[in-house]
Write a protein that holds these residues in place. Structure first.
Motif, PDB file in Angstrom:
ATOM      1  N   ASP A   1       0.723  -1.185   0.050  1.00 16.26           N
ATOM      2  CA  ASP A   1       0.146  -0.013   0.103  1.00 16.26           C
ATOM      3  C   ASP A   1       0.869   1.277   0.050  1.00 16.26           C
ATOM      4  OD1 ASP A   1      -2.188  -1.659   0.115  1.00 16.26           O
ATOM      5  OD2 ASP A   1      -2.337  -1.517   2.368  1.00 16.26           O
ATOM      6  N   GLY A   2       0.312   2.388  -0.432  1.00 16.25           N
ATOM      7  CA  GLY A   2       0.810   3.758  -0.211  1.00 16.25           C
ATOM      8  C   GLY A   2       2.046   3.872  -1.307  1.00 16.25           C
ATOM      9  N   LEU A   3       3.056   4.532  -0.637  1.00 16.23           N
ATOM     10  CA  LEU A   3       4.450   4.646  -1.591  1.00 16.23           C
ATOM     11  C   LEU A   3       4.894   3.500  -1.996  1.00 16.23           C
ATOM     12  CD1 LEU A   3       6.158   7.420  -2.475  1.00 16.23           C
ATOM     13  CD2 LEU A   3       7.476   6.817  -0.328  1.00 16.23           C
ATOM     14  N   GLU A   4       5.452   3.344  -3.271  1.00 13.79           N
ATOM     15  CA  GLU A   4       6.084   2.401  -3.750  1.00 13.79           C
ATOM     16  C   GLU A   4       7.472   2.429  -3.261  1.00 13.79           C
ATOM     17  OE1 GLU A   4       7.046  -0.432  -7.610  1.00 13.79           O
ATOM     18  OE2 GLU A   4       5.654   1.382  -8.032  1.00 13.79           O
ATOM     19  N   ILE A   5       7.922   1.725  -2.261  1.00 11.21           N
ATOM     20  CA  ILE A   5       9.125   1.705  -1.917  1.00 11.21           C
ATOM     21  C   ILE A   5       9.845   0.360  -2.189  1.00 11.21           C
ATOM     22  CG2 ILE A   5      10.820   1.684   0.418  1.00 11.21           C
ATOM     23  CD1 ILE A   5       8.492   3.005   1.741  1.00 11.21           C
ATOM     24  N   ILE A   6       9.145  -0.603  -2.182  1.00 12.88           N
ATOM     25  CA  ILE A   6       9.801  -1.767  -2.432  1.00 12.88           C
ATOM     26  C   ILE A   6       9.084  -2.311  -3.779  1.00 12.88           C
ATOM     27  CG2 ILE A   6      10.475  -4.218  -1.907  1.00 12.88           C
ATOM     28  CD1 ILE A   6       9.407  -2.318   0.956  1.00 12.88           C
ATOM     29  N   SER A   7      10.188  -2.354  -4.836  1.00 11.84           N
ATOM     30  CA  SER A   7       9.675  -3.114  -6.107  1.00 11.84           C
ATOM     31  C   SER A   7       9.281  -4.608  -5.780  1.00 11.84           C
ATOM     32  CB  SER A   7      10.648  -2.782  -7.272  1.00 11.84           C
ATOM     33  OG  SER A   7      11.944  -3.657  -6.983  1.00 11.84           O
ATOM     34  N   LYS A   8       8.396  -4.954  -6.705  1.00 13.78           N
ATOM     35  CA  LYS A   8       7.896  -6.563  -6.477  1.00 13.78           C
ATOM     36  C   LYS A   8       7.767  -6.954  -5.062  1.00 13.78           C
ATOM     37  CE  LYS A   8      10.443  -7.526 -10.546  1.00 13.78           C
ATOM     38  NZ  LYS A   8      11.341  -8.383 -11.255  1.00 13.78           N
ATOM     39  N   ALA A   9       7.088  -5.956  -4.090  1.00 15.66           N
ATOM     40  CA  ALA A   9       7.007  -6.293  -2.868  1.00 15.66           C
ATOM     41  C   ALA A   9       5.966  -7.581  -2.745  1.00 15.66           C
ATOM     42  CB  ALA A   9       6.160  -5.392  -2.153  1.00 15.66           C
ATOM     43  N   SER A  10       5.104  -7.770  -3.619  1.00 10.72           N
ATOM     44  CA  SER A  10       3.947  -8.891  -3.336  1.00 10.72           C
ATOM     45  C   SER A  10       4.710 -10.199  -3.670  1.00 10.72           C
ATOM     46  CB  SER A  10       3.051  -8.689  -4.458  1.00 10.72           C
ATOM     47  OG  SER A  10       3.422  -8.672  -5.707  1.00 10.72           O
ATOM     48  N   GLN A  11       5.918 -10.123  -4.495  1.00 10.10           N
ATOM     49  CA  GLN A  11       6.785 -11.635  -4.837  1.00 10.10           C
ATOM     50  C   GLN A  11       7.846 -11.745  -3.736  1.00 10.10           C
ATOM     51  OE1 GLN A  11       7.862 -11.292  -8.801  1.00 10.10           O
ATOM     52  NE2 GLN A  11       6.318  -9.941  -9.404  1.00 10.10           N
ATOM     53  N   ASN A  12       7.868 -11.044  -2.925  1.00 12.31           N
ATOM     54  CA  ASN A  12       9.284 -10.941  -1.849  1.00 12.31           C
ATOM     55  C   ASN A  12       8.723 -11.581  -0.678  1.00 12.31           C
ATOM     56  OD1 ASN A  12      10.883  -9.715  -3.884  1.00 12.31           O
ATOM     57  ND2 ASN A  12      10.653  -7.557  -2.854  1.00 12.31           N
TER      58      ASN A  12
ATOM     59  N   ARG B   1      10.939 -10.898   5.069  1.00 12.10           N
ATOM     60  CA  ARG B   1      12.415 -10.359   5.422  1.00 12.10           C
ATOM     61  C   ARG B   1      12.955  -9.536   4.406  1.00 12.10           C
ATOM     62  NH1 ARG B   1      15.499 -12.691   9.268  1.00 12.10           N
ATOM     63  NH2 ARG B   1      13.601 -12.739  10.266  1.00 12.10           N
ATOM     64  N   ILE B   2      12.819  -9.930   3.324  1.00  9.29           N
ATOM     65  CA  ILE B   2      13.363  -9.166   1.985  1.00  9.29           C
ATOM     66  C   ILE B   2      12.667  -7.814   1.867  1.00  9.29           C
ATOM     67  CG2 ILE B   2      13.792  -8.831  -0.550  1.00  9.29           C
ATOM     68  CD1 ILE B   2      14.001 -12.070  -0.656  1.00  9.29           C
ATOM     69  N   ASN B   3      11.542  -7.932   2.117  1.00  9.15           N
ATOM     70  CA  ASN B   3      10.714  -6.545   2.231  1.00  9.15           C
ATOM     71  C   ASN B   3      11.208  -5.649   3.099  1.00  9.15           C
ATOM     72  OD1 ASN B   3       9.235  -6.812   0.011  1.00  9.15           O
ATOM     73  ND2 ASN B   3       7.590  -7.999   0.997  1.00  9.15           N
ATOM     74  N   TRP B   4      11.419  -6.247   4.543  1.00 10.85           N
ATOM     75  CA  TRP B   4      11.941  -5.426   5.897  1.00 10.85           C
ATOM     76  C   TRP B   4      13.277  -4.891   5.343  1.00 10.85           C
ATOM     77  CZ3 TRP B   4       9.922  -3.112   9.826  1.00 10.85           C
ATOM     78  CH2 TRP B   4      10.885  -2.673  10.758  1.00 10.85           C
ATOM     79  N   ASN B   5      14.167  -5.586   4.746  1.00 10.84           N
ATOM     80  CA  ASN B   5      15.422  -5.257   4.724  1.00 10.84           C
ATOM     81  C   ASN B   5      15.462  -4.329   3.730  1.00 10.84           C
ATOM     82  OD1 ASN B   5      16.691  -7.178   6.437  1.00 10.84           O
ATOM     83  ND2 ASN B   5      17.047  -8.489   4.807  1.00 10.84           N
ATOM     84  N   ASN B   6      14.752  -4.088   2.839  1.00 13.88           N
ATOM     85  CA  ASN B   6      14.567  -3.045   1.833  1.00 13.88           C
ATOM     86  C   ASN B   6      14.081  -1.852   2.409  1.00 13.88           C
ATOM     87  OD1 ASN B   6      15.724  -4.306  -0.469  1.00 13.88           O
ATOM     88  ND2 ASN B   6      13.865  -5.512  -0.926  1.00 13.88           N
ATOM     89  N   LEU B   7      13.028  -1.896   3.071  1.00  7.39           N
ATOM     90  CA  LEU B   7      12.248  -0.710   3.816  1.00  7.39           C
ATOM     91  C   LEU B   7      13.366   0.106   4.777  1.00  7.39           C
ATOM     92  CD1 LEU B   7       9.943   0.890   4.756  1.00  7.39           C
ATOM     93  CD2 LEU B   7       9.434  -0.931   6.293  1.00  7.39           C
TER      94      LEU B   7
END
Length: 354
Positions: free
Chosen positions: A272-283, A286-292
């Motif tokens: 949701d909201g600002l796209e900080i992480i590309s392909k977030a739905s596929q990650n 843990r990967i999403n958190w590290n990118n955030l």
């Protein structure tokens, strides 16, 4: 002449005693009894540190039972005076308005090369033995030392600081007044940031802030406990509670608004909201958190990171009286309450208030 000194002390003729002791120090300076009388003269003159030094020296100089007993009695008198003065000072401090509030005294880390001297000073101030004092003084992270009335904590805190033992103290009420917002996602990043978040009543809203308002970033891991079946030493099956994984937390401090923005890995809506992480739905989470967290590092390059929560938490977990006073503001599904949640709130709040 020694009898004359004793007689002068008995009739409280300290001027005569001083003259006689001066002569005796010239004639027999190493005589343990002469040294004892010198210590006694310092004591009645109010020079307590000098008196204590002499009495302790006498204990090393002689095996005479009578003199040893007198020196120990002298030390006990000095200690009694010190304790009476301390209690009066604490009572006076507590009598001040608001100083009866509950607070905590926190010790800061001290380097290894300074620890021996610091332990001696700490032992003397707190009335404990040097060995125990050395074990209490932290080397790596903050350590909560005492829960009590703020006036008493201030009294000890000032003494510790004067002895070059770093510490600070805060009111429990200050911790409870900090607002904690649960961040769901970022909706805007520039020129100012906006987060969609829930307040302490679980009401959804938004908060806009300038990145320069953030003064600290606090990272910590909170354990995830699960019931597992294990085999004991007798080869019998038994149920145990074990740590299976960890939740990752990140607090952003906005002291001008007296609030903390709390983000955690399983609670952030990456889609949701600002796209900080590309392909977030596929990650993975843990990967999403590290990118955030990497993205937050870019937004806050000069903000200090506090990441000593785990060792801090390990030292405070048994202090249930304190942790029961702390509202955790952590909303995880748990079968049983754990002190780790309140410990993280305490750690982050101490960073916020220090």
């Amino acid at each position: 002449m020694l009898e004359d000194v004793n007689a002068a002390f008995e009739r409280k003729d300290y001027q005569t005693a001083a003259k006689l002791i001066k002569q005796l120090l010239q004639d027999a300076p190493e005589n343990p009894l002469v040294q004892f009388y010198l210590g006694q003269l310092y004591e009645v003159s109010g020079k307590r540190l000098a008196a204590e030094k002499i009495y302790r020296q006498v204990l090393r100089l002689t095996t005479n039972t009578k003199i040893l007993t007198q020196a120990r009695q002298g030390l006990q008198r000095l200690d009694d005076i010190k304790q009476e003065e301390k209690q009066r000072a604490i009572a006076q401090a507590i009598a001040e308005p608001n100083n009866t509030e509950l607070g905590i005294l926190v010790l800061k880390p001290i380097s290894h090369d300074l620890k021996t001297k610091a332990a001696q000073n700490f032992a003397q101030i707190m009335g404990i033995d040097p060995y125990t004092a050395r074990l209490i003084l932290p080397s790596r992270c903050w350590r909560v030392y005492r829960l009590g009335k703020l006036g008493e904590l201030e009294f000890y805190g000032h003494q510790l600081q004067q002895a070059n033992i770093p510490c600070f103290w805060v009111r429990i009420s200050q911790i409870e007044k900090i607002q904690v917002f649960q961040v769901k996602h970022f909706s805007v990043a520039q020129p100012k940031a906006t987060v969609i978040c829930c307040n302490q009543e679980n009401q959804l809203g938004s908060l806009t802030f300038d990145w320069s308002e953030v003064t600290a970033k606090v990272m910590g891991m909170l354990p995830i406990f699960e019931q597992v079946v294990d085999v004991n030493a007798r080869h019998q099956l038994e149920r145990k509670t074990k740590t299976q994984d960890y939740y990752q937390f990140c607090d952003l401090h906005l002291p001008q608004r007296n609030c903390i923005l709390r983000i955690y890995d399983n609670g952030y809506n990456y889609h949701d909201g600002l796209e900080i992480i590309s392909k977030a739905s596929q990650n993975t989470i843990r990967i999403n958190w590290n990118n955030l967290t990497k993205w937050l590092d870019i937004q806050l390059p000069k903000v200090k990171l506090w990441s000593d929560f785990t060792p801090f938490g390990q030292t405070v977990l048994d202090n249930t009286e304190l942790l029961n006073q702390i509202t955790s503001h952590i909303h995880l599904f748990r079968r049983e309450k754990t002190p780790w949640d309140s410990a993280f709130q305490l750690y982050s709040s101490l960073v916020f208030l220090k």
